[in-house]
Design a protein around this motif. Structure first.
Motif, PDB file in Angstrom:
ATOM      1  N   GLU A  50       0.810  -1.224   0.000  1.00  7.43           N
ATOM      2  CA  GLU A  50       0.000   0.000   0.000  1.00  7.43           C
ATOM      3  C   GLU A  50       0.841   1.270   0.000  1.00  7.43           C
ATOM      4  O   GLU A  50       0.325   2.362  -0.263  1.00  7.43           O
ATOM      5  CB  GLU A  50      -0.971   0.001   1.185  1.00  7.43           C
ATOM      6  CG  GLU A  50      -0.316   0.117   2.555  1.00  7.43           C
ATOM      7  CD  GLU A  50       0.140  -1.226   3.106  1.00  7.43           C
ATOM      8  OE1 GLU A  50       0.532  -1.281   4.289  1.00  7.43           O
ATOM      9  OE2 GLU A  50       0.109  -2.225   2.347  1.00  7.43           O
ATOM     10  N   ILE A  51       2.141   1.177   0.283  1.00  3.35           N
ATOM     11  CA  ILE A  51       3.006   2.365   0.238  1.00  3.35           C
ATOM     12  C   ILE A  51       4.248   2.098  -0.629  1.00  3.35           C
ATOM     13  O   ILE A  51       5.297   2.678  -0.420  1.00  3.35           O
ATOM     14  CB  ILE A  51       3.442   2.823   1.652  1.00  3.35           C
ATOM     15  CG1 ILE A  51       4.162   1.703   2.420  1.00  3.35           C
ATOM     16  CG2 ILE A  51       2.269   3.356   2.435  1.00  3.35           C
ATOM     17  CD1 ILE A  51       4.849   2.188   3.677  1.00  3.35           C
ATOM     18  N   LYS A  52       4.089   1.219  -1.609  1.00  3.20           N
ATOM     19  CA  LYS A  52       5.219   0.863  -2.475  1.00  3.20           C
ATOM     20  C   LYS A  52       5.752   2.082  -3.224  1.00  3.20           C
ATOM     21  O   LYS A  52       6.963   2.299  -3.309  1.00  3.20           O
ATOM     22  CB  LYS A  52       4.783  -0.222  -3.458  1.00  3.20           C
ATOM     23  CG  LYS A  52       5.911  -0.819  -4.277  1.00  3.20           C
ATOM     24  CD  LYS A  52       5.381  -1.850  -5.265  1.00  3.20           C
ATOM     25  CE  LYS A  52       4.774  -3.037  -4.539  1.00  3.20           C
ATOM     26  NZ  LYS A  52       4.267  -4.062  -5.479  1.00  3.20           N
ATOM     27  N   GLY A  53       4.810   2.880  -3.780  1.00  7.23           N
ATOM     28  CA  GLY A  53       5.239   4.077  -4.504  1.00  7.23           C
ATOM     29  C   GLY A  53       5.952   5.055  -3.599  1.00  7.23           C
ATOM     30  O   GLY A  53       6.965   5.654  -3.965  1.00  7.23           O
ATOM     31  N   THR A  54       5.448   5.211  -2.394  1.00  7.53           N
ATOM     32  CA  THR A  54       6.073   6.108  -1.422  1.00  7.53           C
ATOM     33  C   THR A  54       7.464   5.611  -1.028  1.00  7.53           C
ATOM     34  O   THR A  54       8.406   6.395  -0.916  1.00  7.53           O
ATOM     35  CB  THR A  54       5.183   6.228  -0.167  1.00  7.53           C
ATOM     36  OG1 THR A  54       3.929   6.796  -0.552  1.00  7.53           O
ATOM     37  CG2 THR A  54       5.831   7.108   0.881  1.00  7.53           C
ATOM     38  N   ALA A  55       7.579   4.286  -0.827  1.00  5.84           N
ATOM     39  CA  ALA A  55       8.871   3.710  -0.442  1.00  5.84           C
ATOM     40  C   ALA A  55       9.920   3.935  -1.519  1.00  5.84           C
ATOM     41  O   ALA A  55      11.064   4.327  -1.233  1.00  5.84           O
ATOM     42  CB  ALA A  55       8.708   2.217  -0.167  1.00  5.84           C
ATOM     43  N   LEU A  56       9.540   3.716  -2.786  1.00  4.81           N
ATOM     44  CA  LEU A  56      10.471   3.943  -3.896  1.00  4.81           C
ATOM     45  C   LEU A  56      10.867   5.417  -3.962  1.00  4.81           C
ATOM     46  O   LEU A  56      12.028   5.754  -4.214  1.00  4.81           O
ATOM     47  CB  LEU A  56       9.824   3.518  -5.221  1.00  4.81           C
ATOM     48  CG  LEU A  56       9.726   2.009  -5.472  1.00  4.81           C
ATOM     49  CD1 LEU A  56       8.760   1.715  -6.621  1.00  4.81           C
ATOM     50  CD2 LEU A  56      11.095   1.415  -5.774  1.00  4.81           C
ATOM     51  N   THR A  57       9.912   6.295  -3.712  1.00  6.58           N
ATOM     52  CA  THR A  57      10.180   7.727  -3.765  1.00  6.58           C
ATOM     53  C   THR A  57      11.087   8.170  -2.623  1.00  6.58           C
ATOM     54  O   THR A  57      11.991   8.994  -2.806  1.00  6.58           O
ATOM     55  CB  THR A  57       8.855   8.520  -3.720  1.00  6.58           C
ATOM     56  OG1 THR A  57       7.981   8.016  -4.729  1.00  6.58           O
ATOM     57  CG2 THR A  57       9.095   9.989  -3.976  1.00  6.58           C
ATOM     58  N   ILE A  58      10.863   7.606  -1.431  1.00  7.99           N
ATOM     59  CA  ILE A  58      11.704   7.928  -0.274  1.00  7.99           C
ATOM     60  C   ILE A  58      13.165   7.583  -0.551  1.00  7.99           C
ATOM     61  O   ILE A  58      14.079   8.385  -0.316  1.00  7.99           O
ATOM     62  CB  ILE A  58      11.231   7.153   0.975  1.00  7.99           C
ATOM     63  CG1 ILE A  58       9.895   7.694   1.474  1.00  7.99           C
ATOM     64  CG2 ILE A  58      12.260   7.229   2.099  1.00  7.99           C
ATOM     65  CD1 ILE A  58       9.223   6.796   2.476  1.00  7.99           C
ATOM     66  N   VAL A  59      13.371   6.375  -1.053  1.00  5.96           N
ATOM     67  CA  VAL A  59      14.735   5.911  -1.309  1.00  5.96           C
ATOM     68  C   VAL A  59      15.384   6.753  -2.405  1.00  5.96           C
ATOM     69  O   VAL A  59      16.567   7.092  -2.324  1.00  5.96           O
ATOM     70  CB  VAL A  59      14.731   4.415  -1.676  1.00  5.96           C
ATOM     71  CG1 VAL A  59      16.108   3.961  -2.121  1.00  5.96           C
ATOM     72  CG2 VAL A  59      14.260   3.582  -0.487  1.00  5.96           C
ATOM     73  N   ASN A  60      14.609   7.102  -3.438  1.00  6.04           N
ATOM     74  CA  ASN A  60      15.130   7.991  -4.475  1.00  6.04           C
ATOM     75  C   ASN A  60      15.517   9.334  -3.881  1.00  6.04           C
ATOM     76  O   ASN A  60      16.554   9.909  -4.235  1.00  6.04           O
ATOM     77  CB  ASN A  60      14.069   8.199  -5.566  1.00  6.04           C
ATOM     78  CG  ASN A  60      14.144   7.172  -6.662  1.00  6.04           C
ATOM     79  OD1 ASN A  60      14.697   7.428  -7.722  1.00  6.04           O
ATOM     80  ND2 ASN A  60      13.619   5.992  -6.409  1.00  6.04           N
TER      81      ASN A  60
END
Length: 391
Positions: free
Chosen positions: A333-343
């Motif tokens: 449910e927060i996959k997009g957010t997780a990828l964005t955080i790491v970026n």
């Protein structure tokens, strides 16, 4: 399956077209220096501005869960238009270093709605084989990043402004393709509410943390290498006056070959494992950093170029693999957010390494400065090697 393949092609093409904005100013840096009376260190400042903008963008996108709360294709489209708008600002005749940095900062800000969101869209379509799909996606990023150098090399008879104009048009086209041809994926799990704690909670998982730290080490090296490829080529030209390198075209090949490396790495990971393949690529790029001083002393032009091409491959081959590991170990449910955080964090690291290399050029032997880039891969390799603590 057929629909997945068609959708992936559109995502890859859109990503390629839109990320051509990333190094648009780098491709015409000598023209910018001449036309706007900039200093030689403008390359580092303009590159860092894009990275800073991307960091701010990813930070805001992550905190507000933009990619998970709204249709990602629409987010991609709006971001592509706005990034293109600020890219065209480079053509303003009244520009100086400050205004150019501001335009590049905002172009980078909206790239945050393109690169990580593109990966999010791919992850929404692929439950199995995500690593291979992301390898194509990062390959598109690499080619897009390298494209301005190619445009500069093949449009020498045209005004330098044509490079900026072409990349702007490509971004608008990429955004339209994504909006019109890519609906929400079958594995998308939209977040219904704002989750400010998501920015911090994802790092509690050891596998996620290990993959993220490996990625951070990789990013310390990647964009600094890409930004200074033309500088490396010019340095070799200066040390070997009889050599006449076509710097724009070679810069495109050295950076662009990484796109092929991403795809090869994706296929290889299916046999050897995603984490192991990423580890090997990071180890090889670390070795390139450490032996880089030797390349300037080589009297063989072919050997010098071959070394840079190899470096250009291994420096990026692990990127889609790290993104795969991060996506696989993040809550759906927060996959997009997780990828964005790491970026966001990864690109913050690139500013530090770019500015360190930029400043070291003025007070130490330019042949030796790229060994500093080995620090990131070394720390990344340590992070990947760590075992989870047992109680």
């Amino acid at each position: 399956m057929q629909q997945q393949s068609a959708i992936l092609k559109v995502i890859v093409i859109s990503q390629f077209l839109c990320t051509s904005l990333w190094f648009a100013s780098n491709g015409v840096i000598n023209d910018l220096i001449t036309n706007f009376n900039l200093k030689d260190n403008a390359l580092g400042h303009l590159t860092a501005s894009v990275q800073l903008g991307f960091i701010l963008g990813t930070l805001i996108f992550a905190i507000l869960n933009i990619a998970d709360r709204y249709a990602p294709s629409k987010v991609f489209f709006v971001s592509a238009l706005l990034s293109a708008l600020f890219n065209i600002g480079v053509l303003w005749s009244g520009n100086n270093l400050s205004s150019l940095m501001l335009f590049r900062l905002f172009a980078g800000f909206f790239l945050a709605g393109i690169y990580p969101v593109g990966m999010k869209i791919a992850a929404d379509y692929y439950k199995e084989g995500l690593g291979k799909s992301l390898s194509f996606l990062v390959g598109a990023l690499v080619l897009g990043t390298a494209l301005p150098h190619l445009l500069k090399g093949v449009t020498n008879t045209l005004p330098w402004k044509s490079v900026i104009f072409i990349t702007t048009c490509l971004s608008v086209t990429g955004g339209l393709l994504m909006l019109l041809l890519v609906p929400n994926g079958p594995y998308r799990k939209p977040s219904q509410k704002l989750n400010l704690l998501a920015f911090f909670s994802v790092f509690r998982n050891h596998k996620f943390r290990s993959s993220a730290f490996g990625y951070f080490g990789h990013m310390w090296e990647l964009y600094a290498f890409w930004a200074f490829v033309p500088v490396i080529l010019k340095r070799y030209n200066d040390l070997h006056p009889k050599v006449m390198l076509n710097i724009p075209i070679l810069s495109f090949y050295i950076i662009g070959i990484g796109g092929l490396a991403c795809i090869l790495g994706g296929f290889l990971s299916q046999k050897t494992g995603t984490k192991r393949t990423a580890f090997i690529a990071l180890l090889l790029s670390c070795a390139c950093c450490l032996i880089s001083p030797l390349m300037f002393t080589s009297n063989s032009e072919s050997l010098f170029i071959a070394f840079l091409v190899f470096w250009g491959m291994v420096v990026i081959a692990d990127s889609p693999l790290f993104s795969t590991l991060i996506a696989q170990n993040a809550p759906p449910e927060i996959k997009g957010t997780a990828l964005t955080i790491v970026n966001c964090i990864g690109f913050a690291i690139t500013i530090i390494s770019i500015q360190i290399i930029n400043n070291m050029r003025s007070f130490t032997d330019p042949n030796n400065i790229y060994t500093v880039l080995a620090v990131g891969p070394i720390l990344g390799l340590i992070a990947l090697s760590k075992k989870p603590k047992t109680i």
